[in-house]
Motif scaffolding. Sequence first.
Motif, short mmCIF file in Angstrom:
data_model
loop_
_atom_site.label_atom_id
_atom_site.label_comp_id
_atom_site.label_asym_id
_atom_site.label_seq_id
_atom_site.Cartn_x
_atom_site.Cartn_y
_atom_site.Cartn_z
N ARG A 114 52.76 75.72 55.19
CA ARG A 114 54.12 76.12 55.56
C ARG A 114 54.49 77.54 55.14
N LEU A 115 53.98 77.95 53.98
CA LEU A 115 54.30 79.32 53.54
C LEU A 115 53.55 80.35 54.38
N LEU A 116 52.55 79.88 55.12
CA LEU A 116 51.75 80.80 55.93
C LEU A 116 52.04 80.62 57.41
N ILE A 117 53.26 80.19 57.70
CA ILE A 117 53.63 79.88 59.08
C ILE A 117 53.51 81.10 59.99
N ARG A 118 53.76 82.30 59.45
CA ARG A 118 53.65 83.48 60.32
C ARG A 118 52.21 83.66 60.79
N ASN A 119 51.24 83.44 59.87
CA ASN A 119 49.83 83.57 60.26
C ASN A 119 49.49 82.56 61.35
N ILE A 120 50.04 81.34 61.20
CA ILE A 120 49.72 80.28 62.16
C ILE A 120 50.30 80.64 63.53
N CYS A 121 51.53 81.13 63.55
CA CYS A 121 52.15 81.53 64.82
C CYS A 121 51.37 82.68 65.48
N MET A 122 50.82 83.55 64.64
CA MET A 122 50.08 84.70 65.17
C MET A 122 48.87 84.27 66.02
N LEU A 123 48.37 83.07 65.75
CA LEU A 123 47.24 82.56 66.55
C LEU A 123 47.61 82.47 68.03
N PHE A 124 48.91 82.24 68.31
CA PHE A 124 49.36 82.03 69.69
C PHE A 124 49.99 83.28 70.30
N ASP A 125 49.98 84.38 69.59
CA ASP A 125 50.61 85.62 70.06
C ASP A 125 49.61 86.41 70.91
N ALA A 126 49.85 86.45 72.20
CA ALA A 126 48.90 87.09 73.12
C ALA A 126 48.90 88.61 72.99
N TYR A 127 49.91 89.19 72.33
CA TYR A 127 50.03 90.64 72.30
C TYR A 127 49.40 91.28 71.07
N LEU A 128 49.15 90.49 70.03
CA LEU A 128 48.72 91.10 68.77
C LEU A 128 47.43 91.87 68.90
N ASN A 129 46.49 91.32 69.68
CA ASN A 129 45.20 92.01 69.77
C ASN A 129 45.17 93.04 70.87
N GLU A 130 46.25 93.09 71.65
CA GLU A 130 46.20 93.99 72.80
C GLU A 130 46.58 95.43 72.46
N LEU A 131 47.86 95.63 72.19
CA LEU A 131 48.34 97.01 72.12
C LEU A 131 48.55 97.53 70.70
N HIS A 132 48.97 96.63 69.82
CA HIS A 132 49.50 97.13 68.56
C HIS A 132 48.71 96.61 67.36
N SER A 133 48.73 97.39 66.36
CA SER A 133 48.12 96.94 65.12
C SER A 133 49.11 96.01 64.42
N ILE A 134 48.60 94.96 63.80
CA ILE A 134 49.51 94.06 63.09
C ILE A 134 50.15 94.76 61.89
N ASN A 135 49.63 95.96 61.56
CA ASN A 135 50.25 96.68 60.43
C ASN A 135 51.63 97.21 60.75
N SER A 136 52.09 97.05 62.00
CA SER A 136 53.46 97.43 62.35
C SER A 136 54.45 96.48 61.71
N PHE A 137 53.98 95.35 61.19
CA PHE A 137 54.86 94.34 60.65
C PHE A 137 54.76 94.29 59.12
N SER A 138 55.70 93.53 58.50
CA SER A 138 55.64 93.40 57.06
C SER A 138 54.65 92.31 56.66
N LYS A 139 54.28 92.29 55.35
CA LYS A 139 53.36 91.27 54.84
C LYS A 139 54.00 89.89 54.97
N VAL A 140 53.17 88.85 55.21
CA VAL A 140 53.74 87.52 55.44
C VAL A 140 54.30 86.90 54.15
N ILE A 141 53.81 87.29 52.98
CA ILE A 141 54.36 86.79 51.72
C ILE A 141 54.92 87.95 50.94
#
Length: 460
Positions: A433-460
């Motif tokens: 549950r504390l890692l829910i953002r990582n789990i949701c990221m599995l279903f994000d079709a855009y993360l690997n396409e255009l942008h680096s995930i470093n545009s976002f804040s750390k999940v914890i």
Amino acid sequence: MQAVKLEWDESLLAKYNISGPRYTSYPTALEFNEDYHLADYLHCLHQLSDDKSLSLYIHIPFCQNICYYCGCNKIITKTRSKAEQYVEYLVKEIKLLAKQLGDNPLRQIHWGGGTPTYLSIEQITQIMSAIREVFDVPDEESTEISIEIDPRAIPIEDIKHLANLGFNRMSMGVQDFNEKVQKAVNRIQSFAMTRDMILEARRYGFKSINIDLIYGLPFQTKKTFEQTLALVTDISPDRISVFNYAHLPHRFKPQRRINADDLPSATEKLSIFQYIITFLQQQGYIYIGMDHFAKPDDELAIAQQQGCLHRNFQGYTTHEEYQLIGVGISSIGSVNGQYHQNVRDIPSYYAALEQDKLPLWRGVAVNQDDLIRKKVIFDLICHFELDIHRFEQANDIQFQQYFANEITMMQPFIEDDLLILTEAKLQVTARGRLLIRNICMLFDAYLNELHSINSFSKVI
Ligand code: SF4
């Protein structure tokens, strides 16, 4: 649904602590683009059937003083006339927007910022009157009208006036009560001032009162934060949000005034976070998800129990069905699944309104795949599970087939006991549950396409 319990596993938190979106929308704001034009937005508004209820977000960008940790779109000014002019244009925008809509009832209004209470009570009244003039606002009991309060920027007697205007929900920034921490972030706000404001709000019938805290600020230790949390729970707010401070001075100029050497170490920060979770649950708060805790009888906790919690730009919300429209600079809305955002600066905002145009900056027209993925991501982030059979029926797809790649990618999560996948359900475990953002990221079709995930804040 059972109340959400959490399990703490430090090695897993360290392993998965990467950057990731907060999923207040899907696709995330990084995908909003200027190929989405005003004509697209107007078409979207005109398509809205009259029976759909509305939720209105009003952005007031002004603040009197800068908080050094701030990453918001705000304008620091002591020149009050700037706000006068802004109110005039805001009223103009509200009227223009209402003309594009039918007789949709407006059932929720949220004022955010910046500092909404930078405006005087007369200016707030002026805006509320304009809203009631052009929108159908049902009786005050059933309409949620919330405001973000800065107790340093509102006389306590104005709480009564806000209640008279129909305001019935409130959120208050505190961040930390420790004086040394407050000094280091330039936000001096005493416990007594905060407590008195909340007591006054309760006296005038405000419900679901929220307090925002931040961990990871300069000079914070587990010990100092224990004291802050004890004071906060003494006031007994209905909701508590505890955000992780992301020190990104290259992106947010005010943060350059925070000395990186004064920040708590990663280990100290993690122990503060662990204490927050343990203590708040001991005090009877329910973990809603992400950074949010609520009392069991609060609307958010009840909505989660009943399986009808939702998420939007303000975080968790109880009304999935409302169409979100935004006014003011940088405000974001979502109508019929599409997202749209206003211009971010005052000159462009005034220039568009001078020409009687809605001040749209950008947006995104979502496709069928976006809607399918949004449903998965929002179900997981709000309820920590997805009912696969119901999902397949609603979307006319085979889950295992549609998400074959995602199922391969989720194997390490299953092996680490963060997720359980059966034919009927995808379920996030207490450890996950504390890692829910990582789990949701599995279903994000855009993360690997255009942008680096470093545009976002750390999940914890
Ligand atoms: S944290 Fe809030 S009050 Fe402080 S400067 Fe930013 S927007 Fe203004």
